[in-house]
Write a protein that holds these residues in place. Structure first.
Motif, mmCIF file in Angstrom:
data_model
loop_
_atom_site.group_PDB
_atom_site.id
_atom_site.type_symbol
_atom_site.label_atom_id
_atom_site.label_comp_id
_atom_site.label_asym_id
_atom_site.label_seq_id
_atom_site.Cartn_x
_atom_site.Cartn_y
_atom_site.Cartn_z
ATOM 1 N N ILE A 189 0.196 5.328 22.295
ATOM 2 C CA ILE A 189 -1.046 4.671 22.733
ATOM 3 C C ILE A 189 -0.846 3.159 22.651
ATOM 4 C CG2 ILE A 189 -3.503 4.354 22.190
ATOM 5 C CD1 ILE A 189 -3.312 7.081 20.712
ATOM 6 N N GLU A 190 -1.412 2.442 23.608
ATOM 7 C CA GLU A 190 -1.297 0.988 23.553
ATOM 8 C C GLU A 190 -2.151 0.454 22.402
ATOM 9 O OE1 GLU A 190 -2.143 -2.877 26.387
ATOM 10 O OE2 GLU A 190 -2.219 -0.880 27.258
ATOM 11 N N PRO A 191 -1.541 -0.275 21.453
ATOM 12 C CA PRO A 191 -2.360 -0.801 20.348
ATOM 13 C C PRO A 191 -3.333 -1.857 20.866
ATOM 14 C CG PRO A 191 -0.112 -1.660 20.229
ATOM 15 C CD PRO A 191 -0.142 -0.700 21.372
ATOM 16 N N ARG A 192 -4.498 -1.919 20.269
ATOM 17 C CA ARG A 192 -5.514 -2.873 20.742
ATOM 18 C C ARG A 192 -6.137 -3.614 19.574
ATOM 19 N NH1 ARG A 192 -7.416 -2.125 26.006
ATOM 20 N NH2 ARG A 192 -9.165 -3.438 25.495
ATOM 21 N N LEU B 190 3.888 5.372 7.069
ATOM 22 C CA LEU B 190 4.680 4.619 8.043
ATOM 23 C C LEU B 190 6.043 5.281 8.249
ATOM 24 C CD1 LEU B 190 5.221 2.076 9.725
ATOM 25 C CD2 LEU B 190 5.855 0.908 7.634
ATOM 26 N N LEU B 191 6.662 5.706 7.154
ATOM 27 C CA LEU B 191 7.970 6.347 7.269
ATOM 28 C C LEU B 191 7.876 7.681 8.005
ATOM 29 C CD1 LEU B 191 9.398 5.469 3.757
ATOM 30 C CD2 LEU B 191 9.987 4.445 5.952
ATOM 31 N N ASP B 192 6.713 8.324 7.928
ATOM 32 C CA ASP B 192 6.503 9.555 8.704
ATOM 33 C C ASP B 192 6.397 9.256 10.191
ATOM 34 O OD1 ASP B 192 6.547 11.344 6.711
ATOM 35 O OD2 ASP B 192 4.377 11.463 6.448
ATOM 36 N N LEU B 193 5.840 8.093 10.501
ATOM 37 C CA LEU B 193 5.528 7.793 11.901
ATOM 38 C C LEU B 193 6.730 7.294 12.692
ATOM 39 C CD1 LEU B 193 2.149 5.870 11.407
ATOM 40 C CD2 LEU B 193 2.427 8.067 12.545
ATOM 41 N N VAL B 194 7.544 6.457 12.064
ATOM 42 C CA VAL B 194 8.620 5.804 12.818
ATOM 43 C C VAL B 194 9.944 5.891 12.051
ATOM 44 C CG1 VAL B 194 7.068 4.160 13.963
ATOM 45 C CG2 VAL B 194 8.139 3.515 11.797
ATOM 46 N N ASP B 195 11.005 5.618 12.778
ATOM 47 C CA ASP B 195 12.333 5.595 12.183
ATOM 48 C C ASP B 195 12.632 4.136 11.802
ATOM 49 O OD1 ASP B 195 14.975 5.741 11.585
ATOM 50 O OD2 ASP B 195 15.631 6.495 13.527
ATOM 51 N N ILE C 191 -2.255 -2.923 10.177
ATOM 52 C CA ILE C 191 -0.814 -2.709 10.394
ATOM 53 C C ILE C 191 -0.536 -1.222 10.586
ATOM 54 C CG2 ILE C 191 1.471 -2.871 9.329
ATOM 55 C CD1 ILE C 191 0.461 -5.405 7.865
ATOM 56 N N LEU C 192 -1.109 -0.401 9.723
ATOM 57 C CA LEU C 192 -0.878 1.042 9.853
ATOM 58 C C LEU C 192 -1.461 1.565 11.164
ATOM 59 C CD1 LEU C 192 0.356 3.497 8.492
ATOM 60 C CD2 LEU C 192 -1.898 3.993 7.520
ATOM 61 N N GLY C 193 -2.628 1.038 11.544
ATOM 62 C CA GLY C 193 -3.240 1.434 12.822
ATOM 63 C C GLY C 193 -2.323 1.108 13.994
ATOM 64 N N PHE C 194 -1.643 -0.026 13.903
ATOM 65 C CA PHE C 194 -0.698 -0.405 14.954
ATOM 66 C C PHE C 194 0.435 0.626 15.031
ATOM 67 C CE2 PHE C 194 3.510 -2.192 15.547
ATOM 68 C CZ PHE C 194 3.434 -2.588 16.869
ATOM 69 N N PHE C 195 1.020 0.945 13.876
ATOM 70 C CA PHE C 195 2.137 1.895 13.881
ATOM 71 C C PHE C 195 1.687 3.281 14.349
ATOM 72 C CE2 PHE C 195 4.244 -1.178 10.991
ATOM 73 C CZ PHE C 195 5.425 -1.326 11.701
ATOM 74 N N THR C 196 0.486 3.677 13.951
ATOM 75 C CA THR C 196 -0.031 4.981 14.380
ATOM 76 C C THR C 196 -0.161 5.015 15.900
ATOM 77 O OG1 THR C 196 -1.262 5.096 12.316
ATOM 78 C CG2 THR C 196 -1.896 6.647 14.025
ATOM 79 N N ASN D 202 0.851 -1.182 0.000
ATOM 80 C CA ASN D 202 0.000 0.000 0.000
ATOM 81 C C ASN D 202 0.892 1.240 0.000
ATOM 82 O OD1 ASN D 202 -1.799 2.021 0.464
ATOM 83 N ND2 ASN D 202 -3.084 0.753 1.781
ATOM 84 N N GLU D 203 1.115 1.800 -1.201
ATOM 85 C CA GLU D 203 2.119 2.862 -1.340
ATOM 86 C C GLU D 203 1.859 4.038 -0.411
ATOM 87 O OE1 GLU D 203 1.561 3.355 -5.465
ATOM 88 O OE2 GLU D 203 2.061 1.228 -5.662
ATOM 89 N N ASP D 204 0.593 4.442 -0.277
ATOM 90 C CA ASP D 204 0.302 5.585 0.592
ATOM 91 C C ASP D 204 0.675 5.270 2.027
ATOM 92 O OD1 ASP D 204 -0.637 6.838 -1.571
ATOM 93 O OD2 ASP D 204 -2.736 6.326 -1.213
ATOM 94 N N ASP D 205 0.335 4.048 2.444
ATOM 95 C CA ASP D 205 0.566 3.684 3.834
ATOM 96 C C ASP D 205 2.043 3.552 4.166
ATOM 97 O OD1 ASP D 205 -2.086 3.760 4.179
ATOM 98 O OD2 ASP D 205 -2.390 1.610 4.460
ATOM 99 N N ILE D 206 2.854 3.078 3.218
ATOM 100 C CA ILE D 206 4.276 2.938 3.539
ATOM 101 C C ILE D 206 4.880 4.327 3.733
ATOM 102 C CG2 ILE D 206 5.049 2.717 1.127
ATOM 103 C CD1 ILE D 206 6.706 0.749 3.846
ATOM 104 N N LEU D 207 4.389 5.312 2.985
ATOM 105 C CA LEU D 207 4.891 6.672 3.188
ATOM 106 C C LEU D 207 4.435 7.199 4.544
ATOM 107 C CD1 LEU D 207 4.426 8.123 -0.404
ATOM 108 C CD2 LEU D 207 6.517 7.296 0.688
#
Ligand code: SF4
Ligand code: SF4
Ligand code: SF4
Length: 266
Positions: A166-169, A43-48, A155-160, A36-41
């Motif tokens: 926030i604890e992922p659920r 993801l890169l914004d969210l984490v190192d 997966i993106l929700g987890f990284f967010t 998911n091209e949008d999501d990988i970008l």
């Protein structure tokens, strides 16, 4: 008096250091991250993203805040990798069904060697196989992202969540809850062997929405009633061998009581 550098520039919060790794598996879970091209970008914004050997040439191998692992332990190399990643990360996440339950690759536990011998890599002498096991048979797992493959949005929700502290659920509800919310007609009522009642939801009942029964890829719910599910399938006319094999396909290693109910291998 010392002067602050860049006084007008707000300091960026430090991103979490993340590693994504695969051991024995088909790489479908890792593909769910990158397809998911949008999501990988995002993801890169969210984490190192310090390590992702599937797509990166240069990878750190220690000091992770979170490490995400796809695949089951099926070789000595897998075991060494998982133990090393556990030592080098504050939190370890099991990504996908192979990592959580052993999934389809663990099915060799339930069949005779002559049934799969022809599939073995004869030239790969350096591979030292061990009994297939989920990751949590060897190291502590802090969080599970289930599914074969896992849902991209999940997966993106987890990284967010982790990026925001926030604890992922996940959900403890079975697939049936989402299935009924979607207004599907129940496949069990139509005589089809759906495992939705004992399977953890979160996939929005995607298979049933498409007319296919649930095979249990997200693993059993914590409070499943396995005996009741077997009784229901028996009453629908399915024989014990069919029921046992269907239940073992994705989650056999997490259903050890099946061995007692159906008397072991074969
Ligand atoms: S869980 Fe499914 S998609 Fe992921 S590695 Fe295993 S077989 Fe592949
Ligand atoms: S079709 Fe399957 S998931 Fe949907 S309600 Fe029936 S048993 Fe549950
Ligand atoms: S409906 Fe069942 S088999 Fe399909 S994705 Fe959901 S948990 Fe997996």
């Amino acid at each position: 008096m010392s002067r602050a550098k860049n006084p007008g520039k707000p300091r960026q919060p430090k991103k979490l250091r993340v590693g994504i790794y695969g051991i024995t598996g088909c790489a479908g879970c890792q593909l769910s991250i990158i397809f998911n091209e949008d999501d990988i970008l995002d993801l890169l914004d969210l984490v190192d993203l310090q390590a992702f050997p599937f797509i990166k040439e240069v990878n750190a191998d220690q000091h992770f805040d979170w490490v995400i692992v796809e695949g089951l332990v099926a070789s000595e190399q897998d075991l060494a990798t998982v133990k090393k990643l556990r030592r080098n990360a504050k939190y370890l996440v099991s990504l996908g069904a192979c990592a959580a339950t052993g999934c389809v690759p663990a099915y060799r536990q339930f069949t005779l060697k002559e049934n799969y011998e022809h599939l073995l890599y004869r030239k790969q002498k350096r591979l030292k196989d061990v009994e297939p096991t989920p990751i949590d048979a060897h190291v502590k797992v802090d969080y599970y992202i289930p599914g074969c493959p896992p849902d991209k949005k999940e997966i993106l929700g987890f990284f967010t969540a982790i990026a925001r502290g926030i604890e992922p659920r996940g959900t403890d509800n079975p697939v049936c809850v989402e299935c009924r919310k979607n207004g599907n007609a129940c496949l069990l009522d139509q005589g089809k062997p759906c495992l939705g009642p004992i399977t953890a939801g979160g996939c929005h009942a995607v298979c049933i929405n498409g007319g296919l029964e649930c095979w249990g890829c997200r693993g059993p719910t914590k409070d499943m009633n396995l005996n009741l599910m077997i009784d229901i399938l028996r009453k629908k006319g399915f024989d014990d061998r069919f029921i046992r094999d269907r239940m073992r396909t994705f989650a056999g290693l997490k259903l050890p009581t099946l061995n007692r109910i159906f008397h072991g291998k074969g």
